[in-house]
Design an enzyme around this catalytic site. Structure first.
Site, PDB file in Angstrom:
ATOM      1  N   LYS A 212     -18.983  -8.405  -0.163  1.00  0.00           N
ATOM      2  CA  LYS A 212     -18.795  -8.043   1.245  1.00  0.00           C
ATOM      3  C   LYS A 212     -17.878  -6.832   1.380  1.00  0.00           C
ATOM      4  CE  LYS A 212     -16.790 -11.158   3.801  1.00  0.00           C
ATOM      5  NZ  LYS A 212     -16.647 -12.398   4.606  1.00  0.00           N
ATOM      6  N   GLU A 218     -14.296  -8.651 -10.223  1.00  0.00           N
ATOM      7  CA  GLU A 218     -15.231  -9.244 -11.194  1.00  0.00           C
ATOM      8  C   GLU A 218     -16.645  -8.731 -10.989  1.00  0.00           C
ATOM      9  OE1 GLU A 218     -12.223 -12.631 -10.218  1.00  0.00           O
ATOM     10  OE2 GLU A 218     -13.192 -10.953  -9.175  1.00  0.00           O
ATOM     11  N   GLY A 269     -17.583 -16.357   2.456  1.00  0.00           N
ATOM     12  CA  GLY A 269     -18.443 -16.410   1.282  1.00  0.00           C
ATOM     13  C   GLY A 269     -19.055 -17.771   1.037  1.00  0.00           C
ATOM     14  N   ARG A 270     -18.257 -18.841   1.166  1.00  0.00           N
ATOM     15  CA  ARG A 270     -18.757 -20.183   0.878  1.00  0.00           C
ATOM     16  C   ARG A 270     -19.697 -20.691   1.962  1.00  0.00           C
ATOM     17  NH1 ARG A 270     -13.642 -19.698   2.189  1.00  0.00           N
ATOM     18  NH2 ARG A 270     -12.622 -20.973   3.804  1.00  0.00           N
ATOM     19  N   GLU A 356     -11.915 -25.029  -0.936  1.00  0.00           N
ATOM     20  CA  GLU A 356     -11.430 -23.721  -0.491  1.00  0.00           C
ATOM     21  C   GLU A 356     -11.219 -23.719   1.016  1.00  0.00           C
ATOM     22  OE1 GLU A 356     -12.482 -19.844  -2.615  1.00  0.00           O
ATOM     23  OE2 GLU A 356     -13.661 -19.670  -0.773  1.00  0.00           O
ATOM     24  N   HIS A 387     -23.395 -42.022 -17.440  1.00  0.00           N
ATOM     25  CA  HIS A 387     -23.031 -42.073 -18.857  1.00  0.00           C
ATOM     26  C   HIS A 387     -21.851 -41.142 -19.148  1.00  0.00           C
ATOM     27  CE1 HIS A 387     -26.603 -44.427 -20.065  1.00  0.00           C
ATOM     28  NE2 HIS A 387     -27.126 -43.841 -18.996  1.00  0.00           N
ATOM     29  N   LYS A 502      -5.278 -12.976  -8.104  1.00  0.00           N
ATOM     30  CA  LYS A 502      -5.930 -11.663  -8.192  1.00  0.00           C
ATOM     31  C   LYS A 502      -4.893 -10.542  -8.236  1.00  0.00           C
ATOM     32  CE  LYS A 502     -10.149 -12.908  -5.634  1.00  0.00           C
ATOM     33  NZ  LYS A 502     -10.965 -12.584  -4.447  1.00  0.00           N
TER      34      LYS A 502
END
Length: 526
Positions: A212, A218, A269-270, A356, A387, A502
């Site tokens: 954005k 990254e 973002g999420r 978040e 399991h 960051k």
């Protein structure tokens, strides 16, 4: 008038504390349990159903939760959100992800633009682009069709879209809607990008850079990694890459991309899977019509969340039961357990969405609060989880509420009958058995084999995992998180907690460190 008050100041919250608790073992055993399963269920969109019979609630507690939801003005606050009020107080922004899939209220205008029209315009641009890629009108330098799409992004630019793609991949293959394989690069670890690039034919791959701001470290690092690989293959990177970004970012009008599609600061973002962040990759992978069905399912579920009748509002019910478990019963985790392989990465998406959003210790005005907020979210598909960590869920010292998700039919509908039942029947038998086993337990004189029960769960049940039901499922959890944030009086739409690391990482890379940070940098040979 809307009042933003802390949970512990609400009269109905203090009354909830005095509500008689439910003995889940007794409530779910025998005829009582059968009646509860029939009674405590509410329809969702796209044929889904939310069943909360195995939760520690009864009519008395539900009445108290309804009173709390009413005093906290949850439907009013939701209405304020979708009508464009500034709900994200930390960043002083509106919160408009619902507007990407439908309009529930009045026109929302920001920066001189009708935002619904803006989102629809970008969806149409993406659809047109995807159709041209599928037809071969947009192709590689040799005029050959692109066969793979690779999304480069991190956090919400990866987790949600990746989870949605994996959820629909098998369905698309069965129904003839599979257009292109999708891959995802997120981690700045070079092994991630290398592994993806080694698994695709770069000459026939189109890459989506999602950022954005256009400055995500990254993502830009991985873009350079990909660009270098394309150049080494003798390819023009600008003919293989598109961007999803904001109109004000440095990527917006760059010649390095075939095309740029736009989002804005009003979508976190999420919460961005129904924006261009999910729209570009899903439209390329499955076609724009499939993405449109996904949006329809989300829009239908959003509409249900406006219902002022507490018992007919599945997201609000789920949210308030979660508040009761967190703040009254003291449970600090929730396990999300989808009995569908397609939802293998859905718990990972919900980890970000929930933690978040609601991992906050100050209210929406920046003042410390004196009660707990968001739980720890984790999960794994059934029956794999059985399991793995189910031992702790069944017999551990902590009680961890469970959210099951199950479907009556598999996506590929390619099954075999073994020992008088199909694989899908075995899968569904397991989820039914687990719900009752967790709730009712089993007495045994051997302490190692004794199950106390009383472990609460809910289940969302559908006929099939498809675009519409997936959209409804996504919106349900988004709205659940939103309602819980409103009850806790926190801002669910910023994420300052991810920023400090960051900032310090940039100092390490610039060699501007001292103290412990300098020593850790030496240990890692930076």
């Amino acid at each position: 008038m809307i009042n933003w008050n802390n949970l512990d100041t609400l009269k109905s919250y203090n009354e909830l504390k005095n509500a008689a608790s439910v003995n889940l073992v007794e409530a779910m055993t025998g005829a009582n349990g059968a009646e509860r399963v029939k009674k405590y269920s509410v329809p969702m969109a796209a044929g889904l159903n939310y069943n909360y019979a195995a939760k520690e609630v009864d009519d008395n507690i539900l009445s108290a939760l309804a009173a709390l939801a009413d005093e906290a003005q949850l439907t009013d606050k939701y209405e304020a959100l979708y009508n464009g009020e500034v709900i994200n107080t930390g960043e002083k922004r509106m919160v408009l992800h619902q507007l990407t899939r439908g309009q529930l209220g009045k026109d929302v205008v920001a920066d001189g633009v009708n935002k619904r029209e803006f989102y629809v315009k970008e969806q149409k641009r993406i659809a047109d682009f995807a159709n041209k890629v599928h037809s071969g009108e947009i192709a590689n330098a040799k005029g050959e069709k692109f066969t793979t799409v690779v999304q480069i992004g991190i956090g919400g630019s990866d987790l949600g879209p990746r989870a949605m793609y994996l959820a629909l991949e098998n369905w698309a293959k069965r129904t003839g809607n599979f257009k292109m394989e999708a891959k995802f690069i997120s981690n700045v670890d070079p092994d991630d990008a290398s592994a993806v690039l080694n698994s695709v034919d770069v000459a026939h791959s189109i890459f989506i850079l999602v950022s954005k701001s256009g400055t995500t470290l990254e993502t830009l690092t991985n873009e350079s990694f990909v660009t270098d690989a394309l150049k080494k293959a003798g390819l023009d990177a600008s003919k293989h890459m598109i961007a999803v970004t904001s109109e004000t970012s440095p990527l917006a009008k760059s010649d390095n991309y075939l095309e740029a599609f736009f989002m804005d600061d009003y979508i976190g973002g999420r919460y961005s899977s129904t924006s261009g962040v999910g729209g570009a990759v899903l439209s390329l992978a499955f076609g724009p019509d499939v993405f449109a069905q996904f949006l329809d399912g989300a829009a239908e579920e959003d509409k249900l969340a406006t219902n002022k009748d507490f018992l007919k509002n599945p997201a609000m019910l789920d949210a308030m039961i979660g508040v009761y478990e967190r703040n009254i019963l003291g449970y600090d985790s929730t396990a999300v357990l989808p009995y569908s392989q397609g939802l293998s990465r859905f718990p990972a998406h919900l980890q970000q969405l929930d933690m978040e959003s609601n991992g906050k210790s100050v209210n929406r005005f920046g003042e410390p609060i004196n009660y707990v907020t968001g739980p720890v979210i984790f999960g794994e598909p059934g029956t794999n989880g059985q399991h793995s960590f189910y031992q702790l869920l069944h017999q551990g010292t902590d009680i961890i509420p469970l959210q099951f998700i199950g479907f009556k039919n598999s996506q590929l509908q390619n099954d075999v009958n073994i020992q008088d039942s199909t694989s899908q029947q075995k899968l569904c038998a397991n989820v039914a058995a687990q719900i009752v086993a967790f709730a009712c337990g089993k007495k045994d004189d051997n302490a190692n084999k004794n199950f106390e029960g009383g472990r609460p769960s809910s289940i969302i049940i559908g006929d099939e995992l498809n675009p519409k039901s997936l959209g409804a499922l996504l919106a349900h959890f988004e709205n659940k998180v939103m309602f819980q944030g409103f009850v806790w009086n926190i801002n669910s739409f910023d994420q300052e907690g991810v920023q400090l690391g960051k900032v310090l990482a940039k100092k390490v890379l610039a060699h501007e460190t001292d103290g412990a940070l300098a020593e850790y940098s030496k240990l890692l040979n930076i």
